[in-house]
Design a protein around this motif. Structure first.
Motif, PDB file in Angstrom:
ATOM      1  N   ARG A 113      89.210  44.518  63.855  1.00 10.64           N
ATOM      2  CA  ARG A 113      90.238  44.885  62.877  1.00 10.64           C
ATOM      3  C   ARG A 113      90.027  46.315  62.387  1.00 10.64           C
ATOM      4  O   ARG A 113      90.979  47.090  62.271  1.00 10.64           O
ATOM      5  N   LYS A 118      94.880  35.104  63.704  1.00 15.31           N
ATOM      6  CA  LYS A 118      95.962  35.859  63.062  1.00 15.31           C
ATOM      7  C   LYS A 118      95.643  36.124  61.594  1.00 15.31           C
ATOM      8  O   LYS A 118      95.937  37.205  61.058  1.00 15.31           O
ATOM      9  N   SER A 119      95.006  35.162  60.934  1.00 20.26           N
ATOM     10  CA  SER A 119      94.625  35.353  59.536  1.00 20.26           C
ATOM     11  C   SER A 119      93.555  36.427  59.406  1.00 20.26           C
ATOM     12  O   SER A 119      93.547  37.198  58.450  1.00 20.26           O
ATOM     13  N   PRO A 129      95.603  40.552  60.983  1.00 31.42           N
ATOM     14  CA  PRO A 129      97.049  40.421  60.753  1.00 31.42           C
ATOM     15  C   PRO A 129      97.911  41.057  61.838  1.00 31.42           C
ATOM     16  O   PRO A 129      99.039  40.594  62.082  1.00 31.42           O
ATOM     17  N   PHE A 130      97.430  42.142  62.480  1.00 32.34           N
ATOM     18  CA  PHE A 130      98.263  42.794  63.492  1.00 32.34           C
ATOM     19  C   PHE A 130      98.159  42.135  64.872  1.00 32.34           C
ATOM     20  O   PHE A 130      98.777  42.595  65.836  1.00 32.34           O
TER      21      PHE A 130
END
Length: 444
Positions: free
Chosen positions: A371, A397-398, A401-402
């Motif tokens: 991330r 995904k959590s 986020p992208f």
């Protein structure tokens, strides 16, 4: 109302019968595994002598566990077999407990490299074909890698893509599905490497390796990144291979151009339970159905039952392949069947615990590194995956986020790739191309 009561009673009765059956079956497996422990100890001593004592089981390993030195999973040392604990207590009471205490997980084994070993020859219960004992040769200390060169660019100009398979699979997962369906543009601009992970396929299967996550990463570095002088690469991984891919990306954040994860095993550890335990219980919990889950639980919880299955199936993989060809009149065994036998019990057992279970403890850190580095990531998951639940991808995904998470309706753990090869190949090609365009934009 009456119909509802009848359905509820029927469902409760079925659940009760299932619970009783599950308890009974796994209680029997507990007893069988405890008895097999003694049988294999005797056979190893008779057939291997001193060599057998250096590769002992983990039934007695918890008391002298050295996790800090060898970084093995706690799940490999303590799997809750009550019969084994009773037998251990009886041995101690009678003063008979002179069994080896798990040197395989101790300091002796921890100093060995992933591709090397001081012991000679495979175990008597393992296959000793050329690929299974290739680690004995000086030139056999690298992974088996299938490489497809760019048709347009030389090695130093083409972008590299490294493919990592899942548990009990091989590079064939990619060479039989993605490679034949690559577009001409992809063939021209990229260099492809499909890897047989350490202990699987045609790669070495050293008997003294602990098959830790760092061992797998080191062998990929040695066999691909360093061998071909790669300064950047894309990663594509399936199932267990996703854990190794995330470890590689975390170690080489500036070199990783994109990551594609297919059915990644990742669970949130918010409950307070250790991540390794969560991974084992969720992926290989003791349940009878579906059958694949039952097989996973047997091979994960029962060291000696699993060794027996591998003795019958994997040790004789060449014979079973000949039988399959004779019965089906086919010249080749389908790769999905062939790959199930191309490992040793030692390599599969340790990889399950030391990569899948132990690796879960590092995933949060790896995802944070990805991330921070803003590495493009595509996650593909089948909606009917009974091995790695769909929730795993939403957990990613959590964390990132992208991340681009795509659910494939009706697909399971295998058919998320097999059966939709062309569409899947176009998806990952688009990910590589987007990264390449982004790189060109940054240059300008």
């Amino acid at each position: 109302m009456i119909r509802w009561l009848i359905c509820t009673a029927t469902r409760q009765s079925a659940d009760a019968v299932s619970s009783i059956a599950t308890t009974a079956v796994f209680a029997l497996l507990d007893i069988l595994d405890a008895l097999l422990c003694y049988i294999y100890a005797l056979l190893d001593a008779l057939l291997e002598g001193k060599a057998g004592s250096t590769v002992s089981c983990y039934c007695y390993g918890k008391r002298e566990r050295t996790e800090k030195s060898c970084r093995t999973s706690e799940t490999i040392h303590d799997r809750g077999n009550q019969w084994r604990k009773l037998l251990m207590g009886a041995e101690e009471f009678l003063g008979l407990n002179n069994r080896s205490t798990g040197k395989e997980g101790g300091k002796e084994a921890s100093v060995k490299q992933g591709g090397g070993s001081k012991a000679k020859g495979g175990r008597w219960s393992d296959c000793n074909c050329e690929s299974c004992v290739s680690w004995e040769r000086e030139d056999g200390r690298k992974l088996h890698v299938v490489a497809e060169k760019s048709t347009l660019h030389p090695l130093e100009k083409a972008e590299a893509v490294i493919f990592l398979h899942g548990f009990q699979s091989s590079s064939s997962l990619w060479t039989e599905t993605v490679f034949p369906n690559l577009s001409e543009s992809a063939k021209a601009n990229y260099l492809f490497f499909a890897v047989d992970l350490l202990g699987f396929g045609d790669s070495p299967k050293p008997r003294d390796s602990l098959y830790r996550l760092e061992d797998h990463v080191e062998m990929i570095e040695r066999s691909v990144i360093q061998q071909f002088n790669l300064d950047s690469f894309h990663l594509v991984a399936h199932s267990m291979g996703c854990i190794i891919a995330l470890a590689l990306a975390s170690k080489y954040p500036s070199s990783t151009k994109s990551i594609t994860l297919v059915a990644p095993p990742y669970f949130s550890a918010s409950s307070g339970e250790k991540a390794s335990r969560i991974m084992m219980n969720r992926l290989a919990g003791k349940r009878l159905w579906p059958f694949l889950s039952f097989g996973s639980s047997v091979m994960t919880w029962y060291e000696h039952v699993g060794r027996t299955i591998c003795f019958i199936v994997c040790r004789n993989h060449r014979t079973w392949e000949r039988v399959f060809k004779f019965l089906t009149r086919k010249r080749e065994v389908p790769f999905l069947i062939r790959d199930l036998t191309r490992h040793t019990h030692h390599s599969a057992w340790h990889t399950m615990h030391n990569v899948i279970c132990k690796g879960a403890e590092y995933l949060d850190s790896y995802l944070q590194d990805i991330r921070t580095a803003e590495i493009p990531i595509l996650v593909v998951h089948g909606s009917k995956d009974q091995i790695v639940p769909l929730e795993c991808s939403f957990h990613i995904k959590s964390a990132i986020p992208f991340a681009d998470v795509r659910t494939i309706p009706g697909a399971n753990h295998g058919t998320v790739i097999v059966g939709r090869e062309i569409h899947f190949t176009r998806e990952i090609e688009a990910t590589w191309d987007a990264s390449r365009v982004r790189k060109q934009d940054l240059r300008t």
